[in-house]
Design an enzyme around this catalytic site. Sequence first.
Site, PDB file in Angstrom:
ATOM      1  N   PHE A  94       0.817  -1.224   0.000  1.00  0.00           N
ATOM      2  CA  PHE A  94       0.000   0.000   0.000  1.00  0.00           C
ATOM      3  C   PHE A  94       0.844   1.265   0.000  1.00  0.00           C
ATOM      4  O   PHE A  94       0.385   2.329   0.400  1.00  0.00           O
ATOM      5  CB  PHE A  94      -0.964   0.012   1.192  1.00  0.00           C
ATOM      6  CG  PHE A  94      -1.793  -1.234   1.312  1.00  0.00           C
ATOM      7  CD1 PHE A  94      -2.717  -1.567   0.338  1.00  0.00           C
ATOM      8  CD2 PHE A  94      -1.637  -2.083   2.386  1.00  0.00           C
ATOM      9  CE1 PHE A  94      -3.475  -2.727   0.436  1.00  0.00           C
ATOM     10  CE2 PHE A  94      -2.398  -3.245   2.499  1.00  0.00           C
ATOM     11  CZ  PHE A  94      -3.313  -3.564   1.517  1.00  0.00           C
ATOM     12  N   ILE A 145       2.355  -7.286  -5.158  1.00  0.00           N
ATOM     13  CA  ILE A 145       2.073  -6.964  -3.757  1.00  0.00           C
ATOM     14  C   ILE A 145       0.695  -7.479  -3.347  1.00  0.00           C
ATOM     15  O   ILE A 145       0.054  -6.943  -2.445  1.00  0.00           O
ATOM     16  CB  ILE A 145       2.196  -5.453  -3.509  1.00  0.00           C
ATOM     17  CG1 ILE A 145       1.305  -4.644  -4.460  1.00  0.00           C
ATOM     18  CG2 ILE A 145       3.626  -5.010  -3.637  1.00  0.00           C
ATOM     19  CD1 ILE A 145       1.292  -3.152  -4.160  1.00  0.00           C
ATOM     20  N   GLY A 146       0.282  -8.545  -4.033  1.00  0.00           N
ATOM     21  CA  GLY A 146      -1.039  -9.089  -3.793  1.00  0.00           C
ATOM     22  C   GLY A 146      -2.042  -8.648  -4.833  1.00  0.00           C
ATOM     23  O   GLY A 146      -3.244  -8.879  -4.703  1.00  0.00           O
ATOM     24  N   THR A 178      -9.184 -10.597 -11.012  1.00  0.00           N
ATOM     25  CA  THR A 178      -8.204  -9.972 -10.125  1.00  0.00           C
ATOM     26  C   THR A 178      -8.491  -8.485  -9.964  1.00  0.00           C
ATOM     27  O   THR A 178      -8.238  -7.917  -8.894  1.00  0.00           O
ATOM     28  CB  THR A 178      -6.774 -10.183 -10.643  1.00  0.00           C
ATOM     29  OG1 THR A 178      -6.654  -9.652 -11.967  1.00  0.00           O
ATOM     30  CG2 THR A 178      -6.413 -11.657 -10.665  1.00  0.00           C
ATOM     31  N   GLN A 211      -9.140  -6.331  -6.496  1.00  0.00           N
ATOM     32  CA  GLN A 211      -8.489  -5.077  -6.134  1.00  0.00           C
ATOM     33  C   GLN A 211      -9.500  -4.018  -5.734  1.00  0.00           C
ATOM     34  O   GLN A 211      -9.304  -3.274  -4.775  1.00  0.00           O
ATOM     35  CB  GLN A 211      -7.637  -4.577  -7.296  1.00  0.00           C
ATOM     36  CG  GLN A 211      -6.346  -5.333  -7.483  1.00  0.00           C
ATOM     37  CD  GLN A 211      -5.467  -5.208  -6.262  1.00  0.00           C
ATOM     38  OE1 GLN A 211      -4.931  -4.142  -5.966  1.00  0.00           O
ATOM     39  NE2 GLN A 211      -5.337  -6.286  -5.510  1.00  0.00           N
ATOM     40  N   VAL A 234      -6.557   0.332 -11.753  1.00  0.00           N
ATOM     41  CA  VAL A 234      -7.894   0.371 -11.161  1.00  0.00           C
ATOM     42  C   VAL A 234      -7.878   0.158  -9.647  1.00  0.00           C
ATOM     43  O   VAL A 234      -8.841   0.493  -8.961  1.00  0.00           O
ATOM     44  CB  VAL A 234      -8.804  -0.678 -11.841  1.00  0.00           C
ATOM     45  CG1 VAL A 234      -8.475  -2.086 -11.359  1.00  0.00           C
ATOM     46  CG2 VAL A 234     -10.273  -0.378 -11.643  1.00  0.00           C
ATOM     47  N   GLY A 235      -6.802  -0.347  -9.107  1.00  0.00           N
ATOM     48  CA  GLY A 235      -6.783  -0.731  -7.701  1.00  0.00           C
ATOM     49  C   GLY A 235      -6.906   0.424  -6.733  1.00  0.00           C
ATOM     50  O   GLY A 235      -7.407   0.256  -5.614  1.00  0.00           O
ATOM     51  N   GLU A 236      -6.443   1.616  -7.114  1.00  0.00           N
ATOM     52  CA  GLU A 236      -6.573   2.779  -6.248  1.00  0.00           C
ATOM     53  C   GLU A 236      -7.846   3.558  -6.550  1.00  0.00           C
ATOM     54  O   GLU A 236      -8.404   4.223  -5.672  1.00  0.00           O
ATOM     55  CB  GLU A 236      -5.337   3.669  -6.383  1.00  0.00           C
ATOM     56  CG  GLU A 236      -4.079   2.978  -5.875  1.00  0.00           C
ATOM     57  CD  GLU A 236      -2.833   3.836  -5.989  1.00  0.00           C
ATOM     58  OE1 GLU A 236      -2.815   4.782  -6.808  1.00  0.00           O
ATOM     59  OE2 GLU A 236      -1.865   3.573  -5.250  1.00  0.00           O
TER      60      GLU A 236
END
Length: 732
Positions: free
Chosen positions: A242, A468-469, A621, A625, A690-692
């Site tokens: 993170f 990082i996952g 995935t 996220q 897209v994760g953030e």
Amino acid sequence: MKFNKPASDNPIDRQKVVSQPRDRIDGPLKTTGTATYAYEWHQEVENVAYGFVIGAGIAKGTIENIDTAAARQAPGVLTILTAENVGPLGKGEMNTATLLGGPTIEHYHQAIALVVAQTFEQARAAAGLVRVAYRREAGDYSLAAAKPHVTTPPEDTPDSVTGDFATAFAAAEVQLDATYTTPDQSHIAMEPHASMAAWEGEKLTLWTSNQMIAWCRKELAATLQIDKENVRVYSPYIGGGFGSKLFLRADALLAALGARAIQRPVKVMLQRPLVANNTTHRPATIQHIRIGTDRQGRITAIAHESWSGNLPGGTPETAVQQTNYLYAGANRLTGLRLAELDLPEGNAMRAPGEAAGMLALEIAIDEIAEKAGIDPVEFRILNDTQVDPTNRERFFSRRQFVACMRQGAERFGWSRRCATPAQVRDGRWLVGMGVAAGFRNNIVSESAARVHLDANGVVTVETDMTDIGTGSYTIIGQTAAEMMGVPLEQVVVRLGDSDFPVSAGSGGQWGANTSTAGVYAACVKLRDAVTKKLGLDPDTAEFSDGKVIAQGRTVALGDAARDGTLTAEDSIEFGDLDKQFQQSTFAGHFVEVGVDIATGEVRLRRMLAVCAAGRILNPKTARSQVIGAMTMGAGAALMEELAVDTRQGFFVNHDMVGYEVPVHADIPDQEVIFLDDLDPVSSPMKAKGVGELGLCGVGAAIANAIYNATGARVREYPITLDKLLAQLPELA
């Protein structure tokens, strides 16, 4: 490969493997416990010793004496390192404070000593025998106290001014002037910071947990004052970061110093209480927002100023950046203010800038919409813009913000929302709906990879990209499989090794798009090598089902490597398309909450995110996220806060007991919708991160839902019971 113009049709567009919801190829390793994390490499390395870090017991001052005599006599102790005996150290460019403090102390829990022993328990016990005498100095630990004295922007971050905000705001028919606050927050990754180091002559190998391999290698070499070619960094699996593991941290440096001192491998892990204060965190903010509109609700003036604090030489939390781009308005002002505080270093945490900034902006948008008498969804749509509001000659590469709002509202049943607060009851629960925009800029950066093809048709990818996952292994494998026309099962992905080509790394939501684009570039070269070897036309050759088809011939892909493995290496180098077009990602976040009318307890009931973020490389995935980010947003809204002791200068709740994060019982079913949103300006992959995006705006949607449920408008995060209770009795 140079990427200087928008992508045209290419093999990725077939989407036989890419964009398919494939299981993570690293999943079996992680679920069976056979994926090796940083603190577990002792299985591969013999004669490992253990280091225990001692953190400073004051926030500012100097060390007068470190008494290690008793500790050195303790069972199993091999050495004790301090700034006095490790020899001269350099300092990299990415750490504000030094990683091994002494005699000067720059922040609480700054590492001041490492006790190395035969076992972890011996090292820990001996560390308890070390006695440190300090001379404490007065420090500044309160952002609120410092704010009145900070009136100008940092020298390298001037205010952004468009038009004449002051005049337009004064003339606006509808006005909002409000202040919002967000607290310091900790990353709280599942895996603590950990490293193991071993020397072989002048060469150092570091097994660590780090998101940016090339940065870590460079910074470690600079700190140790050795050639970076003598440093190998290895980080194939990371248990969450993170942003806390973007930079070189004390565990890595101290492991290297310990191993050098005793000439055997040393492992170091930061114990939980040290992670919050010793590493980085998201800084607190105080945000002042003013918005003016005409009677129809069109924004005529918008200003967003944000105060944050950091150590001397640190950087501000860039909480205003989304306000430059998200809504139309001719007259604009955004600015940052940075107070010097003696708290631990503030730095990147998932979606730095936008995550904190959207918490404030998207409440303010709801508040001004209510003042204008307009539905908050419609207000956002009304103030959409297809051009950069700060530079109207620059268009967005793709902007489906309105579609996110419209589709989200329909899916969520927004039309059933009661606009008047505190009107909907479900037994003892007051029920409300909230909405917020999601926004995160799309960042691109050079990224390289190397690909091999063997005689069995197996494709191996090597890049120092990290996972990082997030699913990096899988989307990189999918990219290579698509490009080379083989099943995903026929691709081997090797990551996280500084001996591999340098990728963009994991951070800033750029990792997926840039790392796969680097693999794309390397595969283009490999395709050329294959067709040349097989005597086929590269311009017409089709790679499919493990075969190469061209000019009426069909040849097994592996035949190209029958004389030996074929290897190709390349990088994606981005031109100035990010200057020609504003590249951003967008979302609509919708939340329903229930608030207990007597206690103020908040329960999430439903959550929906509609995302427009370029090509989605793997919907499974990517969804993972986004729901993780939505969960993090719930934490930011309702519970996450590093409590600052403003007398002693440290974060009090520096462990996983005192620092609250959401658990399964806090989170309802979450729905995620991805819009079809190919962006040829972004990369050959036509993808974005897209994760953030899944985090940005969620907390504000929860705050807006709480207001709709109760009529209680809370502008200070997290929204805890004490901030609601005073407003609830009138509703009972």
